[in-house]
Design a protein around this motif. Sequence first.
Motif, PDB file in Angstrom:
ATOM      1  N   ILE B 152       0.849  -1.212   0.000  1.00  0.00           N
ATOM      2  CA  ILE B 152       0.000   0.000   0.000  1.00  0.00           C
ATOM      3  C   ILE B 152       0.875   1.250   0.000  1.00  0.00           C
ATOM      4  O   ILE B 152       0.639   2.197  -0.764  1.00  0.00           O
ATOM      5  CB  ILE B 152      -0.960   0.009   1.221  1.00  0.00           C
ATOM      6  N   SER B 156       0.260   2.551  -3.571  1.00  0.00           N
ATOM      7  CA  SER B 156      -0.924   3.406  -3.434  1.00  0.00           C
ATOM      8  C   SER B 156      -0.568   4.800  -2.936  1.00  0.00           C
ATOM      9  O   SER B 156      -0.874   5.793  -3.587  1.00  0.00           O
ATOM     10  CB  SER B 156      -1.918   2.774  -2.452  1.00  0.00           C
ATOM     11  N   VAL B 157       0.098   4.852  -1.779  1.00  0.00           N
ATOM     12  CA  VAL B 157       0.350   6.154  -1.153  1.00  0.00           C
ATOM     13  C   VAL B 157       1.433   6.929  -1.906  1.00  0.00           C
ATOM     14  O   VAL B 157       1.273   8.113  -2.174  1.00  0.00           O
ATOM     15  CB  VAL B 157       0.714   5.975   0.340  1.00  0.00           C
ATOM     16  N   ASN B 160       0.804   6.091  -6.197  1.00  0.00           N
ATOM     17  CA  ASN B 160      -0.596   6.396  -6.565  1.00  0.00           C
ATOM     18  C   ASN B 160      -1.060   5.605  -7.791  1.00  0.00           C
ATOM     19  O   ASN B 160      -1.863   6.089  -8.580  1.00  0.00           O
ATOM     20  CB  ASN B 160      -0.751   7.898  -6.819  1.00  0.00           C
ATOM     21  N   LEU B 162      -2.321   2.321  -7.588  1.00  0.00           N
ATOM     22  CA  LEU B 162      -3.403   1.376  -7.258  1.00  0.00           C
ATOM     23  C   LEU B 162      -4.170   1.857  -6.026  1.00  0.00           C
ATOM     24  O   LEU B 162      -3.621   2.604  -5.207  1.00  0.00           O
ATOM     25  CB  LEU B 162      -2.811  -0.015  -6.984  1.00  0.00           C
ATOM     26  N   PRO B 163      -5.418   1.427  -5.878  1.00  0.00           N
ATOM     27  CA  PRO B 163      -6.198   1.897  -4.724  1.00  0.00           C
ATOM     28  C   PRO B 163      -5.747   1.254  -3.413  1.00  0.00           C
ATOM     29  O   PRO B 163      -5.191   0.154  -3.425  1.00  0.00           O
ATOM     30  CB  PRO B 163      -7.626   1.460  -5.072  1.00  0.00           C
ATOM     31  N   VAL B 164      -6.013   1.961  -2.325  1.00  0.00           N
ATOM     32  CA  VAL B 164      -5.643   1.489  -0.992  1.00  0.00           C
ATOM     33  C   VAL B 164      -6.562   0.355  -0.551  1.00  0.00           C
ATOM     34  O   VAL B 164      -6.117  -0.621   0.046  1.00  0.00           O
ATOM     35  CB  VAL B 164      -5.756   2.655   0.029  1.00  0.00           C
ATOM     36  N   GLN B 165      -7.833   0.504  -0.825  1.00  0.00           N
ATOM     37  CA  GLN B 165      -8.798  -0.402  -0.212  1.00  0.00           C
ATOM     38  C   GLN B 165     -10.054  -0.535  -1.053  1.00  0.00           C
ATOM     39  O   GLN B 165     -10.227   0.179  -2.036  1.00  0.00           O
ATOM     40  CB  GLN B 165      -9.181   0.131   1.169  1.00  0.00           C
ATOM     41  N   GLY B 175     -12.413  -4.232 -15.414  1.00  0.00           N
ATOM     42  CA  GLY B 175     -11.321  -3.319 -15.062  1.00  0.00           C
ATOM     43  C   GLY B 175     -11.335  -2.921 -13.599  1.00  0.00           C
ATOM     44  O   GLY B 175     -10.388  -3.214 -12.858  1.00  0.00           O
ATOM     45  N   PRO B 176     -12.406  -2.262 -13.168  1.00  0.00           N
ATOM     46  CA  PRO B 176     -12.466  -1.865 -11.754  1.00  0.00           C
ATOM     47  C   PRO B 176     -12.360  -3.056 -10.801  1.00  0.00           C
ATOM     48  O   PRO B 176     -11.755  -2.957  -9.733  1.00  0.00           O
ATOM     49  CB  PRO B 176     -13.837  -1.204 -11.631  1.00  0.00           C
ATOM     50  N   LEU B 178     -10.657  -5.944 -11.228  1.00  0.00           N
ATOM     51  CA  LEU B 178      -9.265  -6.389 -11.092  1.00  0.00           C
ATOM     52  C   LEU B 178      -8.395  -5.321 -10.432  1.00  0.00           C
ATOM     53  O   LEU B 178      -7.484  -5.630  -9.671  1.00  0.00           O
ATOM     54  CB  LEU B 178      -8.699  -6.754 -12.468  1.00  0.00           C
ATOM     55  N   TYR B 179      -8.695  -4.077 -10.752  1.00  0.00           N
ATOM     56  CA  TYR B 179      -7.910  -2.931 -10.260  1.00  0.00           C
ATOM     57  C   TYR B 179      -7.807  -2.957  -8.730  1.00  0.00           C
ATOM     58  O   TYR B 179      -6.758  -2.707  -8.161  1.00  0.00           O
ATOM     59  CB  TYR B 179      -8.609  -1.667 -10.741  1.00  0.00           C
ATOM     60  N   PHE B 261      -7.135  -4.399   3.540  1.00  0.00           N
ATOM     61  CA  PHE B 261      -7.596  -3.858   2.255  1.00  0.00           C
ATOM     62  C   PHE B 261      -9.095  -3.567   2.253  1.00  0.00           C
ATOM     63  O   PHE B 261      -9.669  -3.263   1.204  1.00  0.00           O
ATOM     64  CB  PHE B 261      -7.232  -4.825   1.116  1.00  0.00           C
ATOM     65  N   ASN B 262      -9.706  -3.657   3.427  1.00  0.00           N
ATOM     66  CA  ASN B 262     -11.127  -3.351   3.571  1.00  0.00           C
ATOM     67  C   ASN B 262     -11.980  -4.091   2.535  1.00  0.00           C
ATOM     68  O   ASN B 262     -12.756  -3.486   1.797  1.00  0.00           O
ATOM     69  CB  ASN B 262     -11.368  -1.842   3.477  1.00  0.00           C
ATOM     70  N   PRO B 264     -14.942  -6.651   2.105  1.00  0.00           N
ATOM     71  CA  PRO B 264     -16.020  -7.173   2.959  1.00  0.00           C
ATOM     72  C   PRO B 264     -16.287  -8.654   2.704  1.00  0.00           C
ATOM     73  O   PRO B 264     -17.286  -9.017   2.095  1.00  0.00           O
ATOM     74  CB  PRO B 264     -17.218  -6.310   2.566  1.00  0.00           C
TER      75      PRO B 264
END
Lengths: 522, 313
Positions: B152, B156-157, B160, B162-165, B175-176, B178-179, B261-262, B264
């Motif tokens: 992360i 991510s940080v 920038n 890939l998303p954090v969570q 796309g979203p 797998l991303y 990675f939050n 659910p």
Amino acid sequence: MKKSLLFMAAAMCAAVVMPASNALADVNIKIVQHGPLRVLDPIFTSAYVTRNHGYMIFDTLFAMDAAGKPQPQMVDTFTESPDRLTYTFKLRSGLKFHDGAPVTSDDVIASLQRWAQRDVMGTRLMAVTEKLSAVDANTFTLQLKKPYGQVLDSLAKPGSPVPFIMPKRLADTPSSQAITEMIGSGPFKFVQGDFQPGVKATYLKFADYVPRAEPASNFAGGKVVKLDRVEVVNIADGQTAVNALRNGEIDFIENVAPDLLSQFDGVKSVTVEPKSRESNMYTLRMNWLQPPFDNVKVRRAAMAALYQLDYLDASVGDEKRYTVCGAVLSCASPYKSETGATQTKAPDLARARQLLKESGYKGEKVVVLHSTDLRVLVNIAPITAQALRSIGMNVDMQAMDFTTLLARRTKKDPVEKGGWSIFQSSLTTLDLSNPLVNPNLDARGEAGYPGWTKDDTMESLKDQFAVEGDEAKRMQLAEAIQARAVDQVMYVPLGEAIEYKAYSAKVGKLVDAQLPMFWSAK
Amino acid sequence: MLSLIIRRLFAAIPVVLIVATVVFLLLRMAPGDPARVIAGDMASEETIAQIRSNLALDQPLIKQYALAMGKMLQGDLGTSIISQQPVSKLISARLGPTAALASTAMLLTILLAIPIGVLSAWWHRRWFDRVATASTILAFSVPAFVVGYVLILVFSVQLNWLPVQGYTPLADGVGPFLYRLVLPSLTLATVFVALITRITRASMLDILGEDFVRTARAKGVPEKYVLFRHALRNAAAPIVTVIGVAITTLISGVVVTETIFNIPGVGSLIVDAVLARDYPVVQGTILFFSFIYVFVNLAIDLIYVLLDPRIRY
């Protein structure tokens, strides 16, 4: 050929992996609260996260302004009879529920009756109420048996459970059953189909909501909604939430852990602010039913050994982020008084040992319940255990998760049979600042809050406070309540942690309120 | 083959019943009261008693057991005490993220671990083997949360990229979907790649010394066929077993990775349910896991038969 194939493959991969730019276009803001939302009914549970959810979709008759005064919210005008026995309330015109039905007096009466079954202030109000009756669709009266000084404060009560107004058909549900259909008349509509317990909840702007004309002030004033959609997502890990806000994936964190706040230093896109006029008080409660704390002298000895800074340094750390405060009604209360508090000063262990000697303490075991799964409480019990050991008490600190602690603290048995001596908690000052609400001032003995403090003088002082209409006299009574609570060691305030929220520029200017309110956010 | 499947499915019934009973008893023996969790810190004893009554928690244990088992035999996993939603709905909502994470992590693992393990055995004690061995020991030793946070921080940080969570369902686009799965899958794959590489290498080293391998080489069979057709097929039994265990581990929830990675998933569902003493959710989820275990074990046994005709049940 090979190169062009590679290029095409790379382009296809990029097309597949890169997210569509408009995937989240309709989400205005994403917020993270202090915990997961699982129960929706804000009367059924007093969970703070459900209370916050309630403020999004329900409205109240009155609301506390920034000065801590009750102001009309759903109510347009009201009158109080000269003998202070009859209040007549007229609702604002055009109030509507999210299902399109108008808000009527019957809805209000049913909602207040359900709330009163679950709330201390509500119960007190109904105990002095002769009749609550509808005059017409928009007007209702509250007739009292005797004058009562807390009518408007009760209707504007900001802490859990809040007297939210809901349709009569829902409010007729027994208060011991949870309502799952969320229809209110507040500024946001709840999207029932989007709700995933503990994961996600979505709120949409309620187009038919008519805000008051006054500017927003804490819970009161005009709730002007500038957002189309608020999505509440649960992020259990504080570090992940901080990273997500820094990365622009979420827009608001209700409560940033003290040790993570520094990660926003120098991050221009994020604003970090303390919560306004509200904090969380650490509290220590002793069991009055069993030795050794059934003896007031032992309680006084224990209190003399405690020192707030030890707790605050262990749990919060940064002195800018806590308040040393000995007021049993909290330092956020308009009735604040710190008379008699010793735990705010350096402990006098010699005096504590002397008091313990005078008490006749014979080494009885002191069982301190230690909650190990809540970050906010994990460092509290060890401080208590060490302080009491330092004056010669026989301490047994027992670790458990908070759910076990909740069940364990109901046991009235001796410690040898599964009972307990001390538990600690962390409560919002919203629930402490009025003596009628503060559970630690419940002095009814075995019928009351765990710890089962029994003190007729305290109950009498609270009764006088409840009926008193004069503010100056109420202040005097609050002072007397403080003095009595300290003298008898009803409980020990261990200091107040200031909570910090963090949000992105996208949120705009938030209402300066004690809880996260999103009706001025842009 | 069909009779094996039928026999195994019938044999699973007592297993599931025993699991359900044990879980029921363990939950009731654990301290804590869901009514108190629901009502909150300041609820009165009267309120809590009313809630317990509404939820039938004040009924004798045997009656509660009979109710729970009766519902279960009708295929009803009950209703969550806390959220008042059907347990089956809660599980199905969480199953998508868990299955997505498990399948991507497992795919990544198989694609990396088996070739590395085979090549390590082939180049036994040469530089590739030494690097692979050192890397797998390191990967296996570093906790998942450290790997997750480092990924992360970097991707991510700082970068920038890939998303954090979070989790995006497949319905919202490949796309979203797998991303958001890249980093958690990599985090999980780290430990499983290490494990399966080690197992593959050890298993292949045993097989590569066998007579039939020597015979194949003597007959002039190309080395890639010797390795991947002759040797790997015969070395596959322990590898398949570990892959099966890995799949059950992944499906029954990888709470740490889900939390970081939050995501659910089912793992966080069951942990939350245990902490809240949400009996029906814990019971339903564990029952679901027991079914998964039964089916995965059955699948492994069937794969054994396909890989090695000598195996008979």
